[in-house]
Each structure stands twice: as C-alpha cells, then as structure tokens.
Design an enzyme around this catalytic site. Structure first.
Site, PDB file in Angstrom:
ATOM      1  CG  HIS B  38      -2.119  -0.718   0.865  1.00  0.00           C
ATOM      2  ND1 HIS B  38      -2.383  -2.056   1.052  1.00  0.00           N
ATOM      3  CD2 HIS B  38      -3.527  -0.258   0.446  1.00  0.00           C
ATOM      4  CE1 HIS B  38      -3.658  -2.453   0.778  1.00  0.00           C
ATOM      5  NE2 HIS B  38      -4.233  -1.382   0.506  1.00  0.00           N
ATOM      6  CE  LYS B 103      -5.962 -10.768  11.956  1.00  0.00           C
ATOM      7  NZ  LYS B 103      -5.521 -10.597  13.067  1.00  0.00           N
TER       8      LYS B 103
HETATM    9  S1  SF4 Z   1      -4.765 -16.303  14.125  1.00  0.00           S
HETATM   10 FE1  SF4 Z   1      -3.052 -15.599  15.327  1.00  0.00          FE
HETATM   11  S2  SF4 Z   1      -1.329 -15.433  13.782  1.00  0.00           S
HETATM   12 FE2  SF4 Z   1      -3.053 -15.747  12.634  1.00  0.00          FE
HETATM   13  S3  SF4 Z   1      -3.713 -13.834  11.929  1.00  0.00           S
HETATM   14 FE3  SF4 Z   1      -4.709 -14.056  13.680  1.00  0.00          FE
HETATM   15  S4  SF4 Z   1      -3.555 -13.231  15.262  1.00  0.00           S
HETATM   16 FE4  SF4 Z   1      -2.057 -13.348  13.635  1.00  0.00          FE
END
Ligand code: SF4
Lengths: 282, 188
Positions: B38, B103
C-alpha cells in the site's frame, strides 16, 4: 558438587527445528478441547459457524500442507537451563537460530521478521527471541512459541498506580481486551503479568499464555481474578472472529511477582485461537 | 441476513444490495496487498504513476500468504489486521476500489468512503488460513516481488466465504454483533 552434564547445541538445534514445524501445523490439544467445549455452550449461529471453520482449519492444517495460519509468527523461545548444564559444539543462540531458519524454510512457513524502520524483510525469520532462565538441575526445557503479529500488536504494559489494586487491574484488562475486539483473532487466550518490574510484567504475561488453557492459577486469589476477567470478557458479545457470540476468550492466565513499593506493573499479552506452542525437555 | 454469490469486478449495483451481516461467496480475481505494498501504491499515485493493476471494481485482500508448496498456487492465506491500511484505503476507494477483505476494525474515514463511493469492507475469519489457502485456485505475483509475502498477487478464488462488515449505508457488523450478544454469557 553436582556433576556437569554436557548438552550438544546440535541437539538443541534439532529440537527447535522439530518444535517449530509441529507448532505451525498442529494445534495444541488443550486449545482444541477448550474450543469444542465453548462450541457446545455457544448460542450464536454465526459463532458456531466460525468455530466449525476453525475446526476444519485445524484438520486441513494437520495434513501438513497448509500451516494453521499464514502468519507463522516470530519464533519466541523460553529456555529453562539447569545450572549443571554445559553446552558443547558451538554457541547456543546460533544453534537456536539455525533451527528456526531451517524449519521456516523446509516447512514453507512465512518469514515475518523485518527491519523496524525500512520494513525490509530479512527472508529467514531471524532472529529468534530467546528468554533464558537458569534453574536448578541438569536439564534443558525448551518452549517454542510461534507468536503472530495480530495478537501481539494488541498487547501492552501499563504502569498502574498501587491504589488501582485488584479491581483496577481487572477493569484495565477487560477494557483492553474488549477494545481490541476482533483484531487479535478471538477466541483469545489472555496472559496477564502483575508485578515484577516493567519488562518482567511483559515476560510473565507472554509466559502465562503458554499455560494449559483454562487451568486456574494455583494461587486462589489469582484464580478468582482469572475467573472474573474470563466471564466479563465473554459477556462482551464480541465472539469468535468478532462476529458476535459468547466465545471471546478461552482462558485468562495470570502470573504474579513482588514489585517495588511505588509501582504496580501490569502486562497484558493476547494470544489468538491459533496459540501455537510446543515444548520438550532435553 | 442474506447470502449472495458475487464475482469480481464488483459494481455499484452489487454493493448497494449488501447489508452488514450478509454472507458473500466471492469468486473471480482478487488482489493481495498489505502495508508495504500500500505504501508503494500510494507513493506511485503521489508521483503521478499508474497502480500495478486497474483498481476499478476490484477487491483488495489484506493478506501476506505463507510460501506455496510445490504444485500449489499459494500457502495459507488468512486475513491480516486491517486497521494498518486505514491511511490508504479511502484514497483507493475514491479511485474505484469496491471492496477490502481483512479482519478487525477500520476507521471512520473508511466507513465514510464506503458510503460516499459505494464500497464494502468484508470480514474474513482470522486464523482460518489453511481453509482459505486451500481454496485459492491461482496465484501470481504481479508487482513488488522483492516484498516477499507482501508482494502484490493476483489471486483467483472460488466461493470465498465473507461477511459484509461495513456496508455502503454506514452499518458496522462488529458493533451490531457485539450489541446483540453482550451480557448473555453464562457457564451453565
Ligand atoms: S490467528 Fe493469530 S497468527 Fe493468525 S492472523 Fe490471527 S492473530 Fe495472527
């Protein structure tokens, strides 16, 4: 005088290599069990779906083609070295780094270390972060923790006021985890370090995430605090992946040490549902 | 909560029917980019240069996959935390980007941009990376290969399951879901 025991750093390298590969592809049993228990209790249909996806992920990963998470973490190593151990065949930390480098290459694991300012990726996932403790005896205990960046970024050390006490600590931890919300990949495991000093609070907090999930602290005062924080976080509604539900955290683990009369250090380290850690004793 | 099957590139019509909480099975091309990519893309824009791909109607997936094993297009490929892209996303949305996949929370500026230019932020399940990776059909690095996991990749996905998180009406799934389930936990 106790006899000195020779331990070859080549054996340490091999152990690290195996632990790193195993951690990346196989979720610890206790975490899966805790998730299954939570699944039974969960009432949100979306949360159930998310947990089912997580279970499927564990199955796919166990075939050793796709690691549990693309972020295969920084290699964090807790090393408990018996004081009667004598390391042979080279420098211990070099051997650890060799083990990490080989595992991340051979296992098709992501290399995630970079220059802090230029952000240039070093391409080998080195260096490992090594916390060494000297303990009685002639054994070497190695705990390998593949720590992802998402949950690590949602961690902090706060120098509380002594007057904040038990309730202040509980509120700070609960508010912090709720504020982190979906970012650290819930359901999370919350590690808390109380006391010590600035850096000990952080180390205890991370170490606490590695305890068998949900096992209460042997100290009844801490066990009660753990339970209270656990219920408050799970009452937040955040849920798995932050998509709503009753499963936001799988366990809260607190460690504590004496501190200075003027301080109350508090460390909070969040581990995601992919809390990859494996250990061995040499 | 409705379910939709959509294929990229997305249009305004696709976006306006989506509401926070809907499930979307996304197929077609998505582009991967994280922080470092980005930064480079925005720098290119500042210098009056072209982006490495035509952004109109496209979806950017915030992911830095693990290396592909021989014979596989990609390794594990779950979402990374999206807030780090807050400074960049509104600018790209204004240029026609229709979706982000990631996320965690993003900023109010991102929400505003989604409303103003008709775009959506899709939430994927963090840590379900082996499941997503094994569902990617094709992957090809198209820019910044020196960034390793952070290089821009062109992926072809099939029925990638996503949740509409920020829609074009200002709704926020994370907030809605939290409100719905707060205070309902009991050990019994
Ligand atoms: S599961 Fe754990 S290691 Fe995987 S993206 Fe999420 S915080 Fe990061």
């Amino acid at each position: 005088m106790a006899e000195v025991r020779d331990v070859s750093v080549k054996d340490v390298e091999e152990a690290i290599y195996k632990l790193a590969l195993e951690a990346a592809y196989h979720l610890p049993e206790d975490i899966l069990e805790a998730e299954k228990k939570a699944y039974e209790r969960e009432k949100s249909p979306v949360a159930k779906k998310v947990l089912e996806t997580i279970f499927k992920n564990v199955e796919v990963s166990a075939q050793e083609e796709f690691p549990l998470c693309q972020d295969t973490g920084l290699a964090v190593i807790f090393l408990e070295v018996g004081q009667d151990v004598h390391f042979t065949d080279g420098y211990l930390v070099d051997a650890i780094n060799r083990g990490v480098e080989r595992a991340y290459k051979d296992g098709y694991l992501r290399k995630s270390t970079c220059h802090p300012l230029t952000r240039e990726n070093y391409g080998n996932n080195l260096p490992a972060i090594v916390h060494t403790f000297v303990v009685p005896g002639d054994k070497v205990r190695i705990i390998f923790d593949a720590k992802g960046g998402g949950s690590e970024s949602m961690s902090k050390v706060q120098m509380m006021k002594p007057a904040d006490g038990r309730d202040g600590i509980i509120k700070t931890v609960v508010d912090w985890v709720i504020e982190a919300g979906p970012n650290p990949c819930p359901p999370v495991i919350v590690g808390v370090g109380i006391g010590g000093d600035f850096e000990r609070a952080a180390v205890m907090a991370k170490h606490a995430t590695l305890r068998k999930v949900g096992e209460p602290s042997p100290d009844p005062v801490l066990a009660e605090m753990e339970q209270e924080i656990y219920e408050k976080i799970n009452n937040s509604g955040i849920g798995p992946a932050g998509l709503g539900g009753l499963t936001t955290c799988l366990g809260v683990h607190i460690e504590m040490e004496p501190c200075h009369i003027a301080t109350l250090p508090l460390g909070i380290n969040i581990a995601c549902h992919v809390n990859r850690h494996k250990e061995i004793v040499l | 909560m409705a379910e939709y099957k959509l294929t990229t590139p997305l249009t305004d019509e696709d976006i306006i029917k989506l509401k926070a909480g809907d499930v979307v099975y996304l197929s077609g091309v998505v582009y991967t980019a994280r922080d470092a990519a980005h930064m480079r893309m925005v720098k290119a824009l500042d210098e009056g240069k072209e982006l490495p791909f035509d952004i109109k109607g496209q979806v950017i997936y915030y992911v830095g996959p693990s290396p592909a094993r021989p014979g596989k297009p990609i390794g594990s490929a779950g979402p990374t935390t999206s807030y780090r892209m807050n400074p960049f996303a509104p600018r790209l949305i204004a240029l026609g980007q229709k979706g982000m996949i990631g996320k965690g929370k993003m900023s109010d500026e991102v929400k505003q941009a989604c409303m103003k230019y008709k775009a959506c932020y899709f939430a994927s399940i963090g840590g379900a990376a082996a499941v997503v990776g094994s569902a990617v059909k094709e992957a090809e690095i198209i820019a910044y290969p020196e960034l390793g996991p952070e290089a821009v990749r062109r992926l072809v996905v099939e029925d990638m399951p996503l949740f509409v998180c920020y829609d074009s009406y200002g709704n926020d799934l994370y907030e809605m879901a939290k409100k719905e389930w707060a205070g309902k936990f009991s050990l019994a």
